[in-house]
Structure formats: structure tokens, C-alpha cells
Design an enzyme around this catalytic site. Structure first.
Site, short mmCIF file in Angstrom:
data_model
loop_
_atom_site.label_atom_id
_atom_site.label_comp_id
_atom_site.label_asym_id
_atom_site.label_seq_id
_atom_site.Cartn_x
_atom_site.Cartn_y
_atom_site.Cartn_z
N GLY A 36 0.83 -1.20 0.00
CA GLY A 36 0.00 0.00 0.00
C GLY A 36 0.86 1.25 0.00
N SER A 37 0.36 2.26 0.67
CA SER A 37 1.03 3.56 0.61
C SER A 37 2.39 3.58 1.28
CB SER A 37 0.14 4.61 1.25
OG SER A 37 -1.10 4.64 0.59
#
Lengths: 664, 387
Positions: A335-336
Site C-alpha cells: 500500500g502507501s
């Protein structure tokens, strides 16, 4: 007598015949005796040596003495896995006339043996007659006292003491340290070339072999070398005498010291509760892994004496998979958290951090529309990291290209398997064009022939989705390297084995511009103070701040529209990530936290990371000194009046070190 | 007492002359042999007189007195009693068949109040006496080859079959071989001996297949391949060989034989006592024992040959043959040269019944020597009357 002469000859004839034949008989007897004596000489003198050996083999037996298994300690010498005395009752099968009657008698004292009667009878059948069979192990002191009192009245029943593996922190170390259990056929197959002593040890009924984690990886070091007690036995295998001179002392197993810190580890397990996930923390200078948990854990003590199939089924079927080591074997899209590396890759490849993009929530690319969870407006690279803007990173990634991002990600440890001593690491995936060509070769149904890197796959990679997959340890290594800045830190889990340092390697230089790394670190610091994690990762430790990056990774494809997944059922929610290092100004500890299906990285993972990081920081004397302005070790011998106190707390008594003031 | 005095009828019937004529050297050898046996029973009993050694000593003392008393018995009484003894023993064997006790899977024992005994033991001596009397009354020609020989053959065959049926292979073989040796000594034709030997070679496999019990077959198969099943039936033979072999030249010492003291040796006080002797006293001990046996047998055979009566000769030689067969079969058995059959080592093995019969036999042998000048009338047999 009518014919005396005839009778007389007859008498002579009979006597003559008898005399001849009695000589013959005497000869035969003499020959027979001679042959027997010859045979005796052959047995006793010619073959005497052979039979002496056989006789000694009959008379003497080596009873195996199991060596005590090596202890496993944490970095501060706290005992994680050791041996505790265990009381047990055994039946000496060859002393017992009627096994059923004897077991009935025992069950008056120990009613629990009634339930395991079938297992006991099976064990009795499997064991050799001279080997006692354990009726009930790990008795309470009350039960043991009762049995000891009555055992003398039940022939063939013995109560004695043995050692049993004990895991003192329950589920906190269930995956890293692992557990021991009974030897099974697979273990025996793995040790076909075992020495005779090891072979006998493996077949000993009370021996336990390491099945997972450290217990498995270092089993040969931990188990030690079996000794032997030379005993004289009779034909029924009963010991009649001991020969102490002929006995061999067992060699205890080697102790293992881990780099883990039991306090941090326990705190991490506590903080997770029943949440599913993992926390890995490393010292960014030495690479020592201070914490490596997988939640929920399970009690490894259950496996030592054999877990019941019902209990095992519960563990196995629980949807939060307690048996899986999520730190090493579970891989998740980063993810981020991956954006830190995308940003660094961009900078390293000449990307101007001042470049701006405008985010209005969507990014159409090709015939697909990529979404962002907010309308961030116009941002530069710093702002994009702080606010975790997807639209910015879609475009940033497109301008760098997948191969350069992947190269940097690998340099920072993603997609790598580290030599930390234990098994079970999954490499995950750091995708690039070469990987895609090799992987999608049409060899498997889930690997259709699709060798070309589609342009639309780059934006996904830019926000740590798509094919990208990492485990918690890799993500922690990546943050450690960012926080270290100069060296490619490698994780270390085992400090020493049997007092000897275990595999200390020199770290290679990290080929990245320090200025670029400083840029990313500064952005990460702002994530905590004003960015996505603001309010969720405040340490409350005076000047000590944490820097980090949240991540919310899709575990399921969601339709366009709302990105919030907390209203969905658990297994469809997003994975929540938080990677961090602290102190932000002079990094020392790095960590990664993943909460499987936790929802938002900020609200689910970051608070957990904060709690765990606080424990690590509060334990560190240097950090303590920074927090209260004095080294607490110096407090011990000094009168209270000499101690300079924190300004806003002046006048109050100095708090004990583990309840340090929480405000500046 | 001068030897020639015995030829004077009045003189030789006096008891003091008879007692002087007992072969005391022979009695001494018997005492030596039994003494070693008692010593070993003391050792394998865990260096205790209980439970075997003192009982064996008492048995032996009683039997010794009885043997000397029997040595003074006139041969005519033996001769007259021979058939009665045989008939009685045969009846007892039949009684065993009907009402005997079953012990260890075999019906061999007959209880009479507190006493229990094996009638097959009596038969071993009865067959010798009965055959000796038969041949005493039989001409040399008939003893050599005649249809009359069917009678001794039946006299042997009937009790042997009964004992076999108990089942007791060892005693059956012993009774048959004892009877056969008396027949041979009496002058059986070599052709019959050869034919019987050939017949035996042919019938043994058939008997093995159809007559023997499973446990008897097993014993023989085990004997042929003892290592085939070392923890099962080969165990006895193997452990016995280990015990003997490990004794070496001088043995492990009294009470120190691990095989016998720790019960690896089966039946260490009865059938396998020779293994214990050889383990604890070594080849030296085993050699002395076999030497004593050889001397006793050869002296007994010499005493038999001195007799002036055919009955005396055959009875003494027959009794000696039984003894010699015991020794040879047991010796071969413990050394793994013969299948395990329940034959004890006479005088050394523990057991009252066997000792009683052996000492009775030697009483007869000594008596034959004491009465060697006695001529016995050759009574007309039923056959002679019809000739």
C-alpha cells in the site's frame, strides 16, 4: 536239564555276544563323551570370545539419559523457553500381571486416566516391554502426592519426575521461537543419517524435537548429546544393578540468546489483542530484530505434551490463522508505505521534488480511472508523501517507470529473503517488466501468457498495489535502511548460540544520495505531525518524535466510489500498515506494523505502532536521558536534591523510570 | 574279605561280605558328581540353600541309603519282580491316560495323596528289568533272529506309545532307545539293527509330519535353525550356548554367571544346569563333570560284564544304558547338538523323581556286582514248553 552241553554252549554263546557288544557300547559311550567334550572346548575356548560379547550384551544395557534442552533467552537474559520439572506416572509393563486391573487401580487415584485409557494401551503395545509407558504426565502437585502415596501399593506403577519444555511468555513468541513436540515419522526420515546416540534419543519416549521457529532451526544445538547409564539387567529387562563408572554423562544443549526484547514483544502482542497481524522492530544500526510478532498467537505449551485434536482444529480453522507466521510467511501489498520508496526512486533518477500535480480525486489513464481517497489539490512530492496522495504517485511512478522503482525497492530489501536463522520467509513480489515476462509465461492457469508490462500497471505499483507484495520483516528492513541512510542493514535474530556470537556480517553501503533520503525522512516526520497519521502516532515522550508512513492496502477489488471498507465484513476490509522510525531526528528504531483487514493504516496500525515504539524508547537509557534530561542510571546513588528535574515538573519527586512523565 | 570267599555260598550271603563287595569307589564318584550338582544348585538359587540345594541334598542322602540297601537285594528277587514291576508301571501309564494331572500342557503326573509322580520314570527301569528277564529265559539263537523278538518289541512299543501320547517325546525316545540297547546287547542280529536304522530314517520325517505335536515340531525346527527366532523358541538353545561359551576356560566363578543368575538361561536348575556349570566353572568344570560321567558309565558297564547270570548282565547294562543316554542327550541338547527335549542331566539336575530312578538303577548295578557269582536258574519259558 536234558541237554546240559547244549545249554552250556548256549550260555557261553550268550555271554560271548554280550561281552563283545558291551565293549562296543563302552566304546560308543566313550566316543560320545569325547565328542561332547570336544564340542564344549569348541564353544568355550574357540568361540569363547564371541559368546562373552553376547553374554555382556545380555547382561548390560545402556539406559539413555536425555540431555536437558538448551534454554532460549531474550537480549536481556530473560528466559523465553526453558525446562521445568514435570511429574508423571509410569507403568512398568513387565512388572504388571494384568494391565487392565492395574490401570483401574490407578484411575481411582487419577480419574483423568480413564479418558486416555485407549491411548495408554496403544502406547503400552508400541513400547518395548522393558520401556516404561507414561500413564499420565505433567501432574499437579496434589495428584503427584496422591499417586506417590499409593504407587507403592500398586506393583509396576512408578511416580517420578522429568523435565518438560516450558514457554514462559505463552503466545508472545509462538512463531519466532516455535515449539517442540513428539517426534514423528517425518522427523525420523529427515534424520536418516543420525548417529547412534541421536537415533536412540530420537526414539526415546520423553524426547521432544523442535517443530517450528528457533526450536526447529537450532534443534541440533538445543538438544544436546544423550548420555547413557550402564545398568545390569535380568532376562525380563529389570534393572538389578548400576555401574556408575561405565556411565556417560549427557551433554546439555546449547543456550541460545535472541536479539528480541521480551518486554517489547509482549507489549506488541498485548496491543494487538485479537487483531490479526504482525509487528517487526529493528535496531537500525545493528539490524538486531527487537520484536517480531504474529497475532493472534497460540500457546506453544499445548504442543509439548501433544495438543488435542479438538484444540488443534480450533486453531487451524480460526479465520485469523493463528498458526501462520504473518511476520515472515504472510505477504501483503504494501500500500502507501511503498510510496516512500517510489519517491526515493524518483529522486534518485533525477525527479524534481518541486514537480506539482493536482489531485481532484480521480486520475484517468488509458481507458481506466484511478481513484484517490480525497481531493488533495495541488501538491509537490513532499506534500504528496505527507497526505499520501494517490493521484500524485500515479503520475510520479509513470515518470520513473516500474523497473527503476523495483530496482530501488530491492535495494531496500523488498523481495529479499534474509538469513535470520529461521525458516518460513516468503519473498513476496517486487514487480518489473522482466518479472512480468518471466512470471506470466502461460505455464499455469493463474499465470496466463501476458508478458508485456501494461502501462496501466505502473500507477498501481506507484501506490504499492497491483502485483507488489511484501512481508512485515521486509517492510521493516526497508524503513531501517531509510532511517540508517548509509548502510544496507540486515536483520539479525540470533545473538549467540552456546555463548558464541552467531553470524555477524558487515553491512554493505546503501547506494543512495543522503540528501534524497533526508527528504523522504523529513516527509515521514511530517506524516506523523501533520499528515495522514497526525493524532494517531504521537509518542508523548517529550522531544522524542516518531516518523512514519501509513498504508491502507486493498485486499479485495473494490468498486469505484467509497474507499472506506470498515463497514464491510472483516475479511474484505483493507490491510492497515504503518511503518515508522524513531526518534525522528536521530533514528534508532525502525518498525513495521500490519493489521490484517484492519481498515485504515492511520487509525488501526499507527496507534499500535506508537504503543510498541513507546515501550522500546522508554527502555532505552539514552532516550530516557533525552526525555527527562538525566540518565536514570545516575539517579541510583545520588541524593534526590542533586537531581535536576524536568522544568514543568519541578518540585515533584522524580518518577520511577517505568512511569516516566508523559508531557514536556 | 577275600574275593574268592564269594564263591562259597554260605559266606557270600552274609551281609558284611555283601557290604564289603559294594564298589565304594563307584559310590564315591556318584557322591562327587552329585556334590558338584548341589554346589551349582546352591549357586543358581542365588547363593542360597533354598529352594533347590538343600532339597537335592536330602533326596540324595535318602537315595544313597536306598541304593546301598538295593545292592544287597538278592538277584532272584529282581528277577521275580521284573514282570510285576513292568506290568505295574504299564498300568500306571494307562491310569495317567485316564486320570492324570495336566501340568504345563502335558498329562504326565499321577497324584497319590500328597505325592505326585510320573509313571513314565518307573517305566525306564521296568523296561530294562522286563527285557533282561525275557532274554534271560531266551536262547542265543532266538535273541539273534526269531519271531519271538516281536514280544520284546511290543514290550517296548506299548509303553513308548503311551508316553508319546502324554505327550512326552523325550521320555518316549529314552524308553525306546533303552529297550533297543538291551535288545542289541542280548545279541540282536545286525541285519535287524541295520534295517531298523534305515526304517527310522524313513519314518522320522513321516512321524514328524503326522505324529508329533506342534510344539514338538517347533522344537525340532528350532534346533535345526536356532538363530531363526532368537527371542522365541530359539531363545533356549541360544542362551544356553551363550552361557557355556562365555564361561571360557575357567568360568566366571560360582554365583557370578550372569546368564544363569539373571535368568537369561531357562530351566537353569533342571534341564539346562550343565550350561550353568560350564558358565560358572568353565571348560575345566565341564570337563571334570564329563570325566566323572564317563568313569561312572564305564565302571558300571564293567560291573555288568562281571555277572555270571545273563539277567544280571543285561539288567545292569540296561540300567547303565539309560543313564548314558540321559547324559549324552542332555549334553548334546544344552550344546545345541540335539533338539530341546525334556531330558534332565542325571544326578546334577534338580529333581527327586529322576534321581530316585537313577539311584535305583545304580542299586541294581551294584547289586549285580555284589551277586556276580550267583547263578540264576533259567526257567522254562512258555515258548520252550511248546517246542
Amino acid at each position: 536239564m536234558a541237554e546240559p552241553s547244549l545249554v552250556f554252549t548256549d550260555v557261553n554263546e550268550r555271554q560271548g555276544m554280550f561281552t563283545r557288544r558291551i565293549f562296543l557300547m563302552g566304546g560308543l559311550v566313550a566316543f560320545g563323551m569325547f565328542a561332547l567334550t570336544g564340542r564344549l572346548a569348541h564353544l568355550q575356548i574357540v568361540q569363547g570370545g564371541k559368546y562373552k560379547k553376547l553374554s555382556a550384551a545380555n547382561q548390560y544395557n545402556f539406559r539413555l539419559i536425555t540431555p536437558p534442552r538448551g534454554n532460549i533467552y531474550d537480549r536481556n537474559g530473560k528466559l523465553i523457553a526453558g525446562n521445568r520439572p514435570s511429574f508423571r506416572v509410569m507403568i512398568e509393563t513387565n512388572e504388571v500381571k494384568n494391565i487392565d486391573d492395574t490401570l483401574d487401580q490407578v484411575s481411582y487415584v487419577l480419574p483423568q486416566t480413564l479418558a486416555s485409557r485407549r491411548r495408554i494401551l496403544r502406547d503400552i503395545n508400541q513400547n518395548q516391554r522393558s520401556v516404561p509407558t507414561i500413564i499420565a504426565g505433567d501432574l499437579s502437585w496434589e495428584d503427584f502426592s496422591k499417586v506417590s502415596l499409593y504407587a507403592n501399593d500398586i506393583p509396576g506403577v512408578v511416580a517420578d519426575m522429568d523435565e518438560m519444555r516450558a514457554y514462559y511468555y505463552g503466545g508472545a513468541f509462538s512463531h519466532v521461537v516455535g515449539y517442540v513436540s513428539k517426534v514423528n515419522q517425518k522427523d525420523l526420515d529427515n534424520e536418516k543419517n543420525a548417529s547412534e546416540t541421536d537415533f536412540n534419543l530420537l526414539h526415546h519416549p520423553s524426547f521432544r524435537i523442535g517443530k517450528t521457529g528457533i526450536e526447529r532451526a537450532f534443534d541440533k544445538d538445543l538438544r544436546g548429546v544423550a548420555g547413557g547409564k550402564k545398568v545390569e539387567v535380568d532376562a525380563r529387562g529389570k534393572v538389578v544393578a548400576q555401574d556408575d563408572e561405565g556411565s556417560i554423562e549427557p551433554v546439555p544443549g546449547k543456550d541460545i540468546v535472541l536479539t528480541l526484547d521480551a518486554d517489547i514483544q509482549q507489549r506488541a502482542i498485548e496491543v494487538f489483542g485479537q487483531d490479526s497481524g504482525s509487528c517487526v522492530m529493528m535496531d537500525i544500526h545493528t539490524g538486531e530484530v527487537l520484536c517480531m510478532t504474529s497475532s493472534p498467537g497460540f500457546d506453544p505449551n499445548l504442543f509439548v505434551s501433544g495438543i488435542s485434536s479438538d484444540a488443534y482444529k480450533l486453531l487451524h480453522d480460526y479465520d485469523r490463522v493463528p498458526l501462520l507466521d504473518k511476520a515472515l510467511s504472510g505477504t501483503y501489498p504494501p500500500g502507501s508505505t511503498f510510496k516512500t520508496l517510489v519517491a526515493l526512486a524518483a529522486l534518485e533518477n533525477g525527479y524534481d521534488p518541486k514537480t506539482t500535480h493536482t489531485c481532484n480525486g480521480v486520475f484517468p489513464f488509458g481507458n481506466h480511472v484511478f481513484h484517490c481517497d480525497s481531493h488533495h489539490g495541488t501538491l509537490d512530492l513532499h506534500g504528496a508523501i505527507v497526505t499520501s496522495c494517490d493521484v500524485y504517485f500515479y503520475q510520479c511512478a509513470l515518470s520513473v517507470g516500474p523497473d527503476k522503482i523495483a530496482a530501488l525497492a530491492r535495494k531496500f530489501g523488498l523481495g529479499q529473503i534474509f538469513d535470520i536463522g529461521i525458516e518460513g520467509q516468503k519473498a513476496g513480489v517486487v514487480p518489473d517488466t522482466a518479472w512480468k515476462r518471466a512470471y506470466f509465461d502461460g505455464s499455469k492457469p493463474w499465470r496466463p501468457k501476458d508478458p508485456k508490462w501494461q502501462p496501466g500497471e505502473t500507477p498501481s505499483m506507484g501506490i504499492g498495489q497491483g502485483f507488489t507484495n511484501v512481508n512485515a520483516l521486509q517492510n521493516c528492513v526497508a524503513v531501517s535502511r531509510l532511517a540508517n541512510g548509509r548502510k544496507a542493514v540486515l536483520p539479525r535474530l540470533v545473538k549467540s548460540v552456546g555463548g558464541k556470537p552467531y553470524k555477524e556480517t558487515e553491512f554493505e553501503d546503501l547506494a543512495a544520495d543522503p540528501n534524497h533520503i533526508a527528504f523522504v525522512r523529513a516527509a515521514m516526520a511530517d506524516v506523523v505531525t501533520s499528515g495522514t497519521a497526525a493524532g494517531f502516532a504521537k509518542l508523548d515522550l517529550g522531544p522524542i518524535m516518531m516518523a512514519g508512513k501509513t498504508g491502507t492496502a486493498q485486499s479485495h477489488t473494490i468498486k469505484s466510489g467509497s474507499r472506506a471498507t470498515l463497514h464491510l465484513e472483516w475479511e474484505k476490509r483493507d490491510h492497515a500498515w504503518f511503518v515508522a522510525f524513531a526518534p525522528a531526528d536521530a533514528p534508532k528504531y525502525a518498525m513495521s506494523v500490519i493489521v490484517q483487514h484492519g481498515g485504515w493504516g492511520s487509525s488501526s496500525a499507527a496507534p499500535k505502532a506508537r504503543e510498541i515504539m513507546r515501550m522500546a524508547l522508554l527502555k532505552d537509557p539514552e532516550i530516557q536521558k533525552r526525555i527527562i534530561g538525566v540518565n536514570p542510571a545516575d539517579l541510583v546513588d545520588k541524593p534526590l536534591s542533586d537531581v535536576p528535574l524536568p522544568e514543568d515538573d519541578a518540585g515533584a519527586a522524580p518518577p520511577p523510570p517505568d512511569t516516566l512523565p508523559t508531557s514536556t | 574279605m577275600v574275593d574268592s570267599a564269594l564263591s562259597r555260598p554260605g559266606q557270600r550271603d552274609r551281609y558284611e561280605s555283601k557290604i564289603a563287595q559294594i564298589d565304594w569307589l563307584f559310590v564315591g564318584l556318584l557322591c562327587c558328581l552329585t556334590g558338584i550338582g548341589i554346589l551349582l544348585l546352591y549357586s543358581v538359587g542365588g547363593m542360597k540353600w533354598d529352594p533347590w540345594a538343600y532339597k537335592q541334598l536330602i533326596f540324595f542322602c535318602v537315595c544313597l541309603v536306598m541304593m546301598c540297601a538295593l545292592a544287597l537285594v538278592d538277584l532272584r528277587i529282581w528277577l521275580m519282580g521284573a514282570y510285576w514291576f513292568y506290568g505295574g508301571s504299564l498300568l500306571l501309564l494307562i491310569a495317567v491316560e485316564a486320570v492324570g494331572d495336566v501340568r504345563m500342557g502335558a498329562q504326565r503326573w499321577l497324584s497319590l495323596g500328597p505325592l505326585s509322580f510320573q509313571p513314565s520314570e518307573f517305566m525306564k527301569l521296568a523296561i530294562v528289568l522286563a527285557l533282561a528277564r525275557f532274554y534271560h529265559e531266551c536262547s542265543a539263537k532266538d535273541a539273534n533272529l526269531s519271531w519271538k523278538l516281536l514280544i520284546p518289541a511290543a514290550m517296548i512299543g506299548v509303553p513308548a506309545t503311551l508316553v508319546m501320547h502324554q505327550p512326552d517325546l523325550g521320555t518316549a525316545v529314552l524308553i525306546s532307545l533303552t529297550g533297543a540297547s538291551v535288545m542289541i546287547l542280548a545279541g540282536l542280529n545286525w541285519k535287524i539293527i541295520a534295517a531298523a536304522a534305515v526304517g527310522a530314517v524313513i519314518t522320522v520325517p513321516l512321524a514328524f509330519q503326522y505324529v508329533l505335536h506342534d510344539y514338538q515340531k517347533k522344537r525340532i525346527l528350532t534346533f535345526l535353525n536356532p538363530e531363526g527366532d532368537p527371542s522365541g523358541d530359539g531363545y533356549h538353545i541360544l542362551q544356553s550356548k551363550i552361557a557355556m561359551g562365555s564361561g571360557g576356560l575357567l568360568g566366571k566363578g560360582l554365583g557370578l554367571g550372569s546368564q544363569s543368575q539373571l535368568n537369561f538361561l531357562p530351566e537353569k536348575h533342571t534341564d539346562f544346569i550343565m550350561a550353568a556349570v560350564c558358565e560358572e566353572l568353565g571348560f575345566a568344570g565341564g570337563f571334570v563333570i564329563f570325566l566323572l560321567y564317563a568313569l561312572i558309565i564305564l565302571m558300571a558297564l564293567r560291573m555288568a560284564s562281571l555277572s555270571h547270570s545273563h539277567f544280571g548282565r543285561l539288567a545292569a547294562a540296561g540300567a547303565t544304558a539309560t543313564f548314558a543316554l540321559y547324559v549324552l542327550i542332555n549334553g548334546a541338547m544344552v550344546m545345541g547338538l540335539f533338539p530341546v527335549v525334556g531330558v534332565p542331566m542325571p544326578l546334577v539336575s534338580y529333581g527327586g523323581s529322576a534321581m530316585l530312578m537313577v539311584m535305583t538303577g545304580f542299586g541294581l548295578v551294584l547289586g549285580v556286582k555284589v551277586h556276580r557269582y550267583q547263578e540264576l536258574p533259567r526257567q522254562a519259558s512258555i515258548f520252550q514248553r511248546f517246542e
